[in-house]
Design a protein around this motif. Structure first.
Motif, short mmCIF file in Angstrom:
data_model
loop_
_atom_site.label_atom_id
_atom_site.label_comp_id
_atom_site.label_asym_id
_atom_site.label_seq_id
_atom_site.Cartn_x
_atom_site.Cartn_y
_atom_site.Cartn_z
N ILE A 1 0.84 -1.20 0.00
CA ILE A 1 0.00 0.00 0.00
C ILE A 1 0.88 1.25 0.00
CG2 ILE A 1 -1.70 1.33 1.31
CD1 ILE A 1 -2.94 -1.27 2.21
N ALA A 2 1.96 1.23 0.77
CA ALA A 2 2.87 2.38 0.80
C ALA A 2 3.45 2.65 -0.59
CB ALA A 2 3.99 2.11 1.80
N TYR A 3 3.77 1.59 -1.32
CA TYR A 3 4.30 1.72 -2.67
C TYR A 3 3.30 2.45 -3.57
CZ TYR A 3 6.61 0.29 -7.04
OH TYR A 3 7.24 0.28 -8.26
N MET A 4 2.02 2.04 -3.48
CA MET A 4 1.00 2.63 -4.33
C MET A 4 0.67 4.07 -3.93
SD MET A 4 0.83 0.00 -6.14
CE MET A 4 -0.26 0.74 -7.33
N THR A 5 0.54 4.31 -2.62
CA THR A 5 0.18 5.65 -2.16
C THR A 5 1.30 6.66 -2.42
OG1 THR A 5 0.90 5.09 0.09
CG2 THR A 5 -1.44 4.83 -0.43
N SER A 6 2.56 6.23 -2.27
CA SER A 6 3.66 7.15 -2.55
C SER A 6 3.73 7.48 -4.04
CB SER A 6 4.99 6.54 -2.08
OG SER A 6 5.27 5.34 -2.77
N LEU A 7 3.36 6.52 -4.87
CA LEU A 7 3.32 6.75 -6.32
C LEU A 7 2.34 7.88 -6.64
CD1 LEU A 7 3.92 5.80 -9.29
CD2 LEU A 7 1.93 4.31 -9.05
N LEU A 8 1.16 7.85 -6.02
CA LEU A 8 0.15 8.87 -6.26
C LEU A 8 0.54 10.20 -5.61
CD1 LEU A 8 -3.18 6.85 -5.84
CD2 LEU A 8 -1.81 7.23 -7.90
N ILE B 1 -5.56 11.11 -1.76
CA ILE B 1 -6.41 9.95 -1.53
C ILE B 1 -7.38 10.29 -0.42
CG2 ILE B 1 -6.46 7.52 -0.86
CD1 ILE B 1 -3.58 7.30 -1.90
N THR B 2 -8.66 10.31 -0.74
CA THR B 2 -9.68 10.69 0.23
C THR B 2 -9.85 9.62 1.30
OG1 THR B 2 -10.86 11.81 -1.58
CG2 THR B 2 -12.05 11.51 0.48
N GLN B 3 -9.88 8.36 0.89
CA GLN B 3 -10.04 7.23 1.80
C GLN B 3 -9.24 6.04 1.28
OE1 GLN B 3 -12.01 6.84 4.69
NE2 GLN B 3 -12.60 9.00 4.65
N ILE B 4 -8.77 5.20 2.21
CA ILE B 4 -8.14 3.93 1.86
C ILE B 4 -8.86 2.83 2.63
CG2 ILE B 4 -6.06 2.52 1.88
CD1 ILE B 4 -4.42 5.03 1.84
N ILE B 5 -9.31 1.79 1.92
CA ILE B 5 -9.97 0.66 2.57
C ILE B 5 -9.27 -0.62 2.14
CG2 ILE B 5 -12.16 -0.53 2.98
CD1 ILE B 5 -12.70 2.53 1.20
N SER B 6 -8.98 -1.47 3.10
CA SER B 6 -8.40 -2.77 2.81
C SER B 6 -9.43 -3.84 3.14
CB SER B 6 -7.13 -2.98 3.63
OG SER B 6 -6.58 -4.26 3.40
N CYS B 7 -9.73 -4.68 2.18
CA CYS B 7 -10.72 -5.74 2.38
C CYS B 7 -10.15 -7.05 1.82
CB CYS B 7 -12.04 -5.37 1.70
SG CYS B 7 -13.38 -6.54 1.98
N HIS B 8 -9.47 -7.80 2.69
CA HIS B 8 -8.85 -9.08 2.32
C HIS B 8 -7.87 -8.87 1.16
CE1 HIS B 8 -8.24 -13.29 2.42
NE2 HIS B 8 -8.90 -13.59 1.34
N GLU B 9 -8.22 -9.27 -0.04
CA GLU B 9 -7.30 -9.15 -1.18
C GLU B 9 -7.49 -7.85 -1.94
OE1 GLU B 9 -8.05 -12.59 -3.52
OE2 GLU B 9 -7.71 -13.98 -1.87
N ASP B 10 -8.47 -7.06 -1.56
CA ASP B 10 -8.77 -5.81 -2.27
C ASP B 10 -8.23 -4.60 -1.51
OD1 ASP B 10 -10.15 -7.53 -3.87
OD2 ASP B 10 -12.14 -6.90 -3.22
N THR B 11 -7.58 -3.71 -2.24
CA THR B 11 -7.17 -2.42 -1.69
C THR B 11 -7.93 -1.36 -2.47
OG1 THR B 11 -4.96 -3.25 -1.18
CG2 THR B 11 -5.25 -0.86 -1.23
N ILE B 12 -8.73 -0.57 -1.75
CA ILE B 12 -9.60 0.41 -2.39
C ILE B 12 -9.10 1.82 -2.10
CG2 ILE B 12 -11.97 1.24 -2.62
CD1 ILE B 12 -12.82 -1.54 -1.45
N LEU B 13 -8.78 2.55 -3.14
CA LEU B 13 -8.32 3.93 -3.03
C LEU B 13 -9.41 4.85 -3.54
CD1 LEU B 13 -4.72 3.48 -4.48
CD2 LEU B 13 -5.43 3.27 -2.10
N ILE B 14 -9.90 5.74 -2.68
CA ILE B 14 -10.93 6.70 -3.09
C ILE B 14 -10.24 8.02 -3.42
CG2 ILE B 14 -13.07 7.86 -2.45
CD1 ILE B 14 -13.32 4.82 -2.60
#
Length: 228
Positions: free
Chosen positions: A179-186, A193-206
């Motif tokens: 997640i850090a890799y993806m968020t730092s990229l953005l 990123i307004t919200q970050i949700i982690s749901c098992h295998e899904d990472t949701i970036l709002i």
């Protein structure tokens, strides 16, 4: 009897100081550090941490080199694990998303009714904080949500959002830093990123709808590059 001041070694002091500075860690991983200059730079901090009056710069430099070699070795292994997870991931994009926050006591007695109204929603996420609930959902069910909660109970409502969903292999749960890799990229591209949700295998970036296409393309490009 006075308590003796606990002291630490030069190596431990160097380790703690470097770990407190993410930019130095990044420079070490990229192998662009001048260890002599860095030893001079952190000299006062090492003195304070060790409780000594004098330490040779050469000792600090050698501690930096040994610590850096360890960091680079671990980083190389972890980086490969992160890239493997991302390369095996797929992306989805959902638009017309609403982020709504309400006080916890407002929703506690209405959860059953809420779930009845959202059971067929195209997209719905519910996150519980210490004092609030945040709902992230398809704009088409906004009316039902407001009817259930009551407009007067809304803490904040953010419109015109999009959800970028990264569907990863199960190993994402065990690999630190994805997640850090993806968020730092953005973040480097100025995308909030307004919200970050982690749901098992899904990472949701709002993200805001205006940034959604750019954010999606950035992540998609990374995935395709890592696959090749």
């Amino acid at each position: 009897m006075e308590d003796k001041v606990k002291t630490i070694s030069v190596a431990e002091a160097v380790r703690r100081i470097i770990l407190m500075h993410p930019t130095l860690l990044d420079a070490i991983k990229m192998n662009v550090i001048n260890y002599s200059a860095l030893a001079e730079r952190i000299y006062p901090e090492v003195l304070e941490a060790t409780g000594r009056n004098r330490i040779s710069l050469e000792a600090i430099k050698m501690a930096l080199i040994r610590f850096s070699e360890d960091i680079k070795r671990k980083h190389k292994i972890l980086e490969k694990m992160i890239k493997d997870v991302i390369s095996e991931s797929v992306l989805e994009l959902k638009s017309d998303i609403i982020v709504l926050t309400t006080k916890q006591e407002t929703l506690m007695d209405k959860l059953d009714k809420l779930m009845e109204n959202v059971v067929r929603a195209r997209f719905f996420q519910l996150t519980q904080g210490l004092r609030t609930f945040t709902l992230i959902f398809d704009k088409r069910i906004l009316g039902k949500i407001l009817k259930t909660i009551g407009e007067e109970n809304i803490e904040i409502l953010i419109d015109n959002q999009s959800a970028i969903i990264l569907v990863s292999p199960k190993t994402v749960i065990e690999v630190p830093g994805v997640i850090a890799y993806m968020t730092s990229l953005l973040a480097r591209r100025g995308i909030n990123i307004t919200q970050i949700i982690s749901c098992h295998e899904d990472t949701i970036l709002i993200v805001d709808r205006e940034d959604a296409s750019k954010a999606f393309s950035l992540i998609e490009d990374i995935i395709f590059k890592l696959r090749s």
